[in-house]
Motif scaffolding. Structure first.
Motif, PDB file in Angstrom:
ATOM      1  N   LEU A 236     -50.262 -43.122  23.872  1.00  0.00           N
ATOM      2  CA  LEU A 236     -50.972 -44.175  24.590  1.00  0.00           C
ATOM      3  C   LEU A 236     -50.042 -45.376  24.713  1.00  0.00           C
ATOM      4  CD1 LEU A 236     -54.469 -44.017  22.815  1.00  0.00           C
ATOM      5  CD2 LEU A 236     -53.659 -42.711  24.793  1.00  0.00           C
ATOM      6  N   VAL A 237     -49.633 -45.680  25.933  1.00  0.00           N
ATOM      7  CA  VAL A 237     -48.734 -46.801  26.204  1.00  0.00           C
ATOM      8  C   VAL A 237     -49.598 -47.988  26.620  1.00  0.00           C
ATOM      9  CG1 VAL A 237     -46.770 -47.612  27.560  1.00  0.00           C
ATOM     10  CG2 VAL A 237     -46.930 -45.203  26.910  1.00  0.00           C
ATOM     11  N   LEU A 238     -49.618 -49.032  25.778  1.00  0.00           N
ATOM     12  CA  LEU A 238     -50.518 -50.157  25.978  1.00  0.00           C
ATOM     13  C   LEU A 238     -49.789 -51.318  26.642  1.00  0.00           C
ATOM     14  CD1 LEU A 238     -52.208 -50.175  22.437  1.00  0.00           C
ATOM     15  CD2 LEU A 238     -52.627 -48.651  24.375  1.00  0.00           C
ATOM     16  N   GLY A 239     -50.496 -52.036  27.515  1.00  0.00           N
ATOM     17  CA  GLY A 239     -49.935 -53.267  28.046  1.00  0.00           C
ATOM     18  C   GLY A 239     -50.106 -53.419  29.539  1.00  0.00           C
ATOM     19  N   ASP A 240     -50.520 -54.637  29.951  1.00  0.00           N
ATOM     20  CA  ASP A 240     -50.651 -54.954  31.373  1.00  0.00           C
ATOM     21  C   ASP A 240     -49.328 -55.357  32.002  1.00  0.00           C
ATOM     22  OD1 ASP A 240     -53.371 -54.533  31.221  1.00  0.00           O
ATOM     23  OD2 ASP A 240     -53.875 -56.657  30.956  1.00  0.00           O
ATOM     24  N   ASP A 280     -54.640 -53.739  28.733  1.00  0.00           N
ATOM     25  CA  ASP A 280     -54.994 -54.587  27.595  1.00  0.00           C
ATOM     26  C   ASP A 280     -56.486 -54.893  27.621  1.00  0.00           C
ATOM     27  OD1 ASP A 280     -52.461 -54.801  26.394  1.00  0.00           O
ATOM     28  OD2 ASP A 280     -51.847 -56.339  27.829  1.00  0.00           O
ATOM     29  N   ASP A 281     -57.251 -53.907  27.253  1.00  0.00           N
ATOM     30  CA  ASP A 281     -58.705 -54.013  27.286  1.00  0.00           C
ATOM     31  C   ASP A 281     -59.260 -53.240  26.099  1.00  0.00           C
ATOM     32  OD1 ASP A 281     -61.317 -54.504  29.024  1.00  0.00           O
ATOM     33  OD2 ASP A 281     -61.368 -52.424  28.319  1.00  0.00           O
ATOM     34  N   ALA A 282     -60.057 -53.925  25.267  1.00  0.00           N
ATOM     35  CA  ALA A 282     -60.561 -53.294  24.043  1.00  0.00           C
ATOM     36  C   ALA A 282     -61.402 -52.059  24.344  1.00  0.00           C
ATOM     37  CB  ALA A 282     -61.373 -54.310  23.242  1.00  0.00           C
ATOM     38  N   GLY A 283     -62.218 -52.127  25.379  1.00  0.00           N
ATOM     39  CA  GLY A 283     -63.053 -50.983  25.722  1.00  0.00           C
ATOM     40  C   GLY A 283     -62.238 -49.784  26.158  1.00  0.00           C
ATOM     41  N   ALA A 284     -61.193 -50.024  26.964  1.00  0.00           N
ATOM     42  CA  ALA A 284     -60.351 -48.920  27.426  1.00  0.00           C
ATOM     43  C   ALA A 284     -59.615 -48.280  26.250  1.00  0.00           C
ATOM     44  CB  ALA A 284     -59.352 -49.432  28.464  1.00  0.00           C
ATOM     45  N   LEU A 285     -59.158 -49.105  25.320  1.00  0.00           N
ATOM     46  CA  LEU A 285     -58.458 -48.551  24.153  1.00  0.00           C
ATOM     47  C   LEU A 285     -59.414 -47.752  23.272  1.00  0.00           C
ATOM     48  CD1 LEU A 285     -55.879 -48.335  22.506  1.00  0.00           C
ATOM     49  CD2 LEU A 285     -56.496 -50.489  21.374  1.00  0.00           C
ATOM     50  N   HIS A 286     -60.614 -48.254  23.079  1.00  0.00           N
ATOM     51  CA  HIS A 286     -61.614 -47.529  22.277  1.00  0.00           C
ATOM     52  C   HIS A 286     -61.910 -46.175  22.905  1.00  0.00           C
ATOM     53  CE1 HIS A 286     -65.696 -46.458  20.893  1.00  0.00           C
ATOM     54  NE2 HIS A 286     -65.364 -47.105  19.778  1.00  0.00           N
ATOM     55  N   GLU A 287     -62.059 -46.154  24.220  1.00  0.00           N
ATOM     56  CA  GLU A 287     -62.345 -44.878  24.896  1.00  0.00           C
ATOM     57  C   GLU A 287     -61.174 -43.907  24.770  1.00  0.00           C
ATOM     58  OE1 GLU A 287     -62.160 -41.920  28.014  1.00  0.00           O
ATOM     59  OE2 GLU A 287     -60.850 -43.680  27.877  1.00  0.00           O
ATOM     60  N   GLU A 293     -58.419 -35.502  21.487  1.00  0.00           N
ATOM     61  CA  GLU A 293     -58.566 -34.339  20.602  1.00  0.00           C
ATOM     62  C   GLU A 293     -57.230 -33.917  20.003  1.00  0.00           C
ATOM     63  OE1 GLU A 293     -60.504 -31.275  22.809  1.00  0.00           O
ATOM     64  OE2 GLU A 293     -62.400 -32.388  22.989  1.00  0.00           O
ATOM     65  N   ALA A 294     -56.214 -34.774  20.116  1.00  0.00           N
ATOM     66  CA  ALA A 294     -54.895 -34.455  19.578  1.00  0.00           C
ATOM     67  C   ALA A 294     -54.901 -34.516  18.056  1.00  0.00           C
ATOM     68  CB  ALA A 294     -53.857 -35.427  20.140  1.00  0.00           C
ATOM     69  N   ASP A 295     -53.917 -33.887  17.456  1.00  0.00           N
ATOM     70  CA  ASP A 295     -53.731 -33.990  15.999  1.00  0.00           C
ATOM     71  C   ASP A 295     -53.238 -35.378  15.621  1.00  0.00           C
ATOM     72  OD1 ASP A 295     -54.303 -31.184  15.453  1.00  0.00           O
ATOM     73  OD2 ASP A 295     -52.372 -30.769  16.418  1.00  0.00           O
ATOM     74  N   ASP A 309     -53.994 -57.973  21.255  1.00  0.00           N
ATOM     75  CA  ASP A 309     -53.678 -56.897  20.306  1.00  0.00           C
ATOM     76  C   ASP A 309     -54.993 -56.329  19.773  1.00  0.00           C
ATOM     77  OD1 ASP A 309     -50.975 -57.196  20.642  1.00  0.00           O
ATOM     78  OD2 ASP A 309     -50.715 -58.555  18.950  1.00  0.00           O
ATOM     79  N   HIS A 310     -55.468 -55.297  20.446  1.00  0.00           N
ATOM     80  CA  HIS A 310     -56.814 -54.772  20.183  1.00  0.00           C
ATOM     81  C   HIS A 310     -56.830 -53.594  19.205  1.00  0.00           C
ATOM     82  CE1 HIS A 310     -58.324 -57.324  23.339  1.00  0.00           C
ATOM     83  NE2 HIS A 310     -57.567 -56.750  24.259  1.00  0.00           N
ATOM     84  N   LEU A 311     -55.673 -53.176  18.686  1.00  0.00           N
ATOM     85  CA  LEU A 311     -55.654 -51.936  17.916  1.00  0.00           C
ATOM     86  C   LEU A 311     -56.428 -52.058  16.609  1.00  0.00           C
ATOM     87  CD1 LEU A 311     -54.741 -49.048  17.842  1.00  0.00           C
ATOM     88  CD2 LEU A 311     -52.558 -49.770  16.876  1.00  0.00           C
ATOM     89  N   HIS A 312     -56.179 -53.110  15.821  1.00  0.00           N
ATOM     90  CA  HIS A 312     -56.904 -53.246  14.557  1.00  0.00           C
ATOM     91  C   HIS A 312     -58.419 -53.320  14.762  1.00  0.00           C
ATOM     92  CE1 HIS A 312     -52.990 -54.288  12.590  1.00  0.00           C
ATOM     93  NE2 HIS A 312     -53.579 -53.712  11.558  1.00  0.00           N
ATOM     94  N   PRO A 313     -58.916 -54.181  15.651  1.00  0.00           N
ATOM     95  CA  PRO A 313     -60.375 -54.198  15.856  1.00  0.00           C
ATOM     96  C   PRO A 313     -60.936 -52.866  16.338  1.00  0.00           C
ATOM     97  CG  PRO A 313     -59.348 -56.159  16.810  1.00  0.00           C
ATOM     98  CD  PRO A 313     -58.237 -55.241  16.410  1.00  0.00           C
ATOM     99  N   THR A 314     -60.167 -52.164  17.163  1.00  0.00           N
ATOM    100  CA  THR A 314     -60.637 -50.862  17.659  1.00  0.00           C
ATOM    101  C   THR A 314     -60.722 -49.854  16.528  1.00  0.00           C
ATOM    102  OG1 THR A 314     -59.735 -51.268  19.861  1.00  0.00           O
ATOM    103  CG2 THR A 314     -60.148 -48.975  19.255  1.00  0.00           C
ATOM    104  N   LEU A 315     -59.728 -49.844  15.652  1.00  0.00           N
ATOM    105  CA  LEU A 315     -59.763 -48.915  14.516  1.00  0.00           C
ATOM    106  C   LEU A 315     -60.923 -49.247  13.583  1.00  0.00           C
ATOM    107  CD1 LEU A 315     -55.942 -48.599  13.758  1.00  0.00           C
ATOM    108  CD2 LEU A 315     -57.421 -46.911  14.854  1.00  0.00           C
TER     109      LEU A 315
END
Length: 458
Positions: A236-240, A280-287, A293-295, A309-315
């Motif tokens: 997943l490559v993040l960033g606008d 850079d959207d929290a909802g898109a990252l959560h989805e 289904e990857a390992d 930086d939405h990764l920590h809140p998303t996790l």
């Protein structure tokens, strides 16, 4: 490379491979902790945080790599990943899950090792008119005093005494064949079963499939091999701010990690199942994370605490458990490793390119190596040709080129730079405080600079 303080050498290598392969053969060992939301958590795990405003201490570089290995063993235990049957053309880089036993004698018949004549009895010999060629039916037996032209790889006629090389024979006036040097019975004949007999074990469980292994498997009669499956990885490559083509402009920059990470991950033993660009959207990252289904998921950027930086809140929202949240290494300090499912982990790489490489080799390499049941590389050291400035408290990973028996540190080694790593053979592990000229440094080979299977990117 195995970090300082970890198990090294043949014992560690055997343990890593055998442990994983025992698990994929339906081991009853089930020591993995409960999935996110359950208990207990794996060693070092905590809820995905930190909570806003809190502080935490970064994990040491050796400990971070050790936690990544332990996480991979947990995936293998949880998932019960079954071995797969793979056609030879697709097996390069996999690890054998069952021994490779010979399905035939090698060679399967007495074979000529040279172009020349098959001869019977003492010289001189009368030469038959026909030739014996590779791939043809069994030739007629030879009588004493007879010879026949034979090609390399052809089936040797019954009752042949030896094969006389072309350069060691001459014909006389009456067309008789003479030897120009002594003929030893059995010379230049590869007898049936010289290399192996049917049922002999050729290669053990845990062998990495190299090009030579593919050749041996084919010679021994195999169309497929049974191997440990590649771990599946979504990137997943993040960033606008990222462009996929053209020159940077108007605050936008080219995406360097999208082209770089998939082949690098394949070189580490992964099957890259998707490369997705996420805004850079929290909802898109959560989805994107929640539906994978990857390992293993590998994300780029978003690991710090900036406004997008939405990764920590998303996790946290997904109930993930952080195994590593920041590593005492430069570049790449804000990398992370999270457990996002019973059989799934996420490696969060920083967005700066060289920092992402640091995270890739610190966390993704040991995780994927254990999942793919590859042996750990043997650690080694070389003296540095120049001094390297160190961080006061953290390990540094510095690109180097190998020049004879020394490692030359490269410039352009800032977190956002790829110029140094693009020219490098390895990364030097520089301890806190730096290294002086001539000081031994641990080296961490880059896949394409090694002589192993890592040179294969597909």
């Amino acid at each position: 490379m195995t970090p300082p303080g970890s198990r090294t050498g043949e014992d560690a290598e055997d343990l890593d491979v055998e442990e994983v392969l025992a698990l994929v053969r339906n081991s009853d060992d089930s020591t993995l902790g409960d999935p996110p939301g359950g208990s207990p958590a794996p060693d070092g795990a905590r809820p995905a945080g930190p909570a806003p405003g809190s502080r935490h201490r970064a994990t040491s570089w050796p400990e971070a790599r050790d936690r990544a290995e332990r996480a991979a063993r947990g995936i293998a235990r949880a998932a019960r990943r079954a071995p797969v049957s793979v056609p030879l053309h697709a097996a390069l880089g996999l690890t054998l899950a069952v021994p490779l036993d010979a399905l035939t004698d090698l060679p399967s018949f007495d074979t000529s090792a040279m172009d020349g004549w098959a001869v019977a009895g003492p010289a001189p010999w009368a030469v038959r008119d026909e030739d014996v060629l590779a791939g043809h039916a069994a030739p007629a037996p030879l009588a004493d005093g007879e010879a026949v032209r034979i090609a390399t790889g052809a089936r040797v006629p019954p009752d042949t005494t030896a094969v006389l090389r072309s350069e060691h024979g001459r014909t006389g006036d009456k067309g008789r064949l003479y030897a120009t040097r002594e003929v030893v019975p059995g010379q230049d004949i590869r007898p049936r079963g010289q290399e192996c007999r049917t049922g002999d074990q050729l290669l053990a469980v845990g062998t990495v499939v190299t090009p030579a292994v593919l050749g041996l498997a084919a010679a021994a009669g195999y169309d497929t091999v049974t191997a440990v499956p590649r771990p599946r990885v979504d990137v997943l490559v993040l960033g606008d701010e990222l462009l996929t083509e053209g020159l940077p402009h108007d605050g936008l920059i080219r995406d360097a990690l999208g082209p770089m990470l998939p082949p690098w991950l394949r070189a580490l033993g992964a099957e890259v199942t998707a490369v997705r660009r996420v805004r850079d959207d929290a909802g898109a990252l959560h989805e994107a994370i929640g539906t994978s289904e990857a390992d293993v998921l590998v994300t780029t950027g978003g690991t710090a605490a900036g406004p997008v930086d939405h990764l920590h809140p998303t996790l946290r929202r997904l109930g993930a458990q952080l195994l590593v949240d920041g590593v005492a290494v430069r570049p790449g300090h804000p990398m992370l490793l999270a457990r996002t499912g019973e059989a799934q982990h996420l490696v969060g790489l920083p967005g700066n390119p060289l920092a992402a490489v640091s995270g890739l080799l610190t966390l993704a390499e040991p995780l994927l190596r254990i999942l793919a049941a590859r042996p750990a590389p043997e650690p080694y050291t070389l003296p540095l040709r120049e001094a390297v400035q160190g961080h006061p408290h953290d390990t540094r990973l510095v690109p180097v080129v190998l020049r004879g028996d020394r490692a030359l540190p490269l410039h352009y080694n800032g977190p956002a730079m790829l110029r140094g790593i693009a020219a490098a053979d390895a990364l030097a592990v520089v301890p806190p405080g730096g290294s002086r000229p001539g000081q031994e440094a641990e080296l961490f080979d880059l896949p394409w600079a090694s002589a192993g299977i890592g040179v294969c990117f597909t």
